[in-house]
Design a protein around this motif. Structure first.
Motif, PDB file in Angstrom:
ATOM      1  N   LYS A  20      54.206  36.988  16.818  1.00  0.00           N
ATOM      2  CA  LYS A  20      55.228  35.942  16.678  1.00  0.00           C
ATOM      3  C   LYS A  20      55.194  34.971  17.859  1.00  0.00           C
ATOM      4  O   LYS A  20      55.294  33.758  17.686  1.00  0.00           O
ATOM      5  CB  LYS A  20      56.625  36.561  16.570  1.00  0.00           C
ATOM      6  N   LEU A  21      55.067  35.518  19.060  1.00  0.00           N
ATOM      7  CA  LEU A  21      55.038  34.678  20.262  1.00  0.00           C
ATOM      8  C   LEU A  21      53.797  33.788  20.300  1.00  0.00           C
ATOM      9  O   LEU A  21      53.889  32.598  20.610  1.00  0.00           O
ATOM     10  CB  LEU A  21      55.103  35.548  21.520  1.00  0.00           C
ATOM     11  N   VAL A  22      52.648  34.367  19.983  1.00  0.00           N
ATOM     12  CA  VAL A  22      51.404  33.596  19.990  1.00  0.00           C
ATOM     13  C   VAL A  22      51.448  32.498  18.928  1.00  0.00           C
ATOM     14  O   VAL A  22      51.069  31.351  19.185  1.00  0.00           O
ATOM     15  CB  VAL A  22      50.178  34.520  19.808  1.00  0.00           C
ATOM     16  N   THR A  23      51.944  32.841  17.750  1.00  0.00           N
ATOM     17  CA  THR A  23      52.061  31.847  16.676  1.00  0.00           C
ATOM     18  C   THR A  23      52.994  30.714  17.078  1.00  0.00           C
ATOM     19  O   THR A  23      52.660  29.532  16.900  1.00  0.00           O
ATOM     20  CB  THR A  23      52.562  32.513  15.377  1.00  0.00           C
ATOM     21  N   ALA A  24      54.136  31.039  17.644  1.00  0.00           N
ATOM     22  CA  ALA A  24      55.093  30.010  18.083  1.00  0.00           C
ATOM     23  C   ALA A  24      54.491  29.124  19.171  1.00  0.00           C
ATOM     24  O   ALA A  24      54.678  27.902  19.159  1.00  0.00           O
ATOM     25  CB  ALA A  24      56.377  30.663  18.578  1.00  0.00           C
ATOM     26  N   ASN A  30      44.067  35.188  17.119  1.00  0.00           N
ATOM     27  CA  ASN A  30      43.711  36.606  17.069  1.00  0.00           C
ATOM     28  C   ASN A  30      43.196  37.091  18.422  1.00  0.00           C
ATOM     29  O   ASN A  30      43.525  38.200  18.860  1.00  0.00           O
ATOM     30  CB  ASN A  30      42.671  36.873  15.979  1.00  0.00           C
ATOM     31  N   MET A  31      42.412  36.260  19.087  1.00  0.00           N
ATOM     32  CA  MET A  31      41.904  36.619  20.413  1.00  0.00           C
ATOM     33  C   MET A  31      43.042  36.724  21.422  1.00  0.00           C
ATOM     34  O   MET A  31      43.050  37.629  22.270  1.00  0.00           O
ATOM     35  CB  MET A  31      40.864  35.594  20.869  1.00  0.00           C
ATOM     36  N   GLN A  32      44.008  35.825  21.337  1.00  0.00           N
ATOM     37  CA  GLN A  32      45.148  35.860  22.250  1.00  0.00           C
ATOM     38  C   GLN A  32      46.024  37.087  22.000  1.00  0.00           C
ATOM     39  O   GLN A  32      46.503  37.710  22.947  1.00  0.00           O
ATOM     40  CB  GLN A  32      45.988  34.583  22.114  1.00  0.00           C
ATOM     41  N   VAL A  33      46.221  37.432  20.736  1.00  0.00           N
ATOM     42  CA  VAL A  33      47.002  38.632  20.405  1.00  0.00           C
ATOM     43  C   VAL A  33      46.304  39.862  20.982  1.00  0.00           C
ATOM     44  O   VAL A  33      46.951  40.715  21.598  1.00  0.00           O
ATOM     45  CB  VAL A  33      47.210  38.765  18.883  1.00  0.00           C
ATOM     46  N   THR A  34      44.997  39.947  20.823  1.00  0.00           N
ATOM     47  CA  THR A  34      44.245  41.070  21.374  1.00  0.00           C
ATOM     48  C   THR A  34      44.369  41.119  22.888  1.00  0.00           C
ATOM     49  O   THR A  34      44.617  42.181  23.474  1.00  0.00           O
ATOM     50  CB  THR A  34      42.760  40.984  20.963  1.00  0.00           C
ATOM     51  N   PHE A  35      44.220  39.961  23.537  1.00  0.00           N
ATOM     52  CA  PHE A  35      44.328  39.899  24.995  1.00  0.00           C
ATOM     53  C   PHE A  35      45.693  40.406  25.463  1.00  0.00           C
ATOM     54  O   PHE A  35      45.776  41.265  26.340  1.00  0.00           O
ATOM     55  CB  PHE A  35      44.109  38.468  25.486  1.00  0.00           C
ATOM     56  N   PHE A  36      46.765  39.858  24.905  1.00  0.00           N
ATOM     57  CA  PHE A  36      48.106  40.251  25.343  1.00  0.00           C
ATOM     58  C   PHE A  36      48.413  41.708  24.996  1.00  0.00           C
ATOM     59  O   PHE A  36      49.097  42.397  25.749  1.00  0.00           O
ATOM     60  CB  PHE A  36      49.180  39.321  24.770  1.00  0.00           C
TER      61      PHE A  36
END
Length: 64
Positions: free
Chosen positions: A16-20, A45-51
């Protein structure tokens, strides 16, 4: 002891945070041109994986 990943509610909240964040970036006339030729889905998707990993969540391939 809970990880930060668990404290913030896990993968759904990271998504949700990455999408926003990227919605705001793409709506910004100064920033959006930098992403004109970028797969936003792949980037998100890469950012979600990173976080996920940075906050103590499961590593890729081990995610439920």
């Amino acid at each position: 002891m809970q990880t930060l990943y668990e404290k913030i509610g896990g993968g759904q909240n990271i998504k949700k945070l990455v999408t926003a964040f990227y919605q705001r970036v793409l709506n910004d006339p100064l920033l959006s041109p930098f992403f004109a030729n970028t797969s936003i889905e792949k980037l998100q998707n890469m950012q979600v994986t990173f976080f996920t990993i940075a906050l103590g969540g499961p590593e890729p391939g081990k995610m439920p």
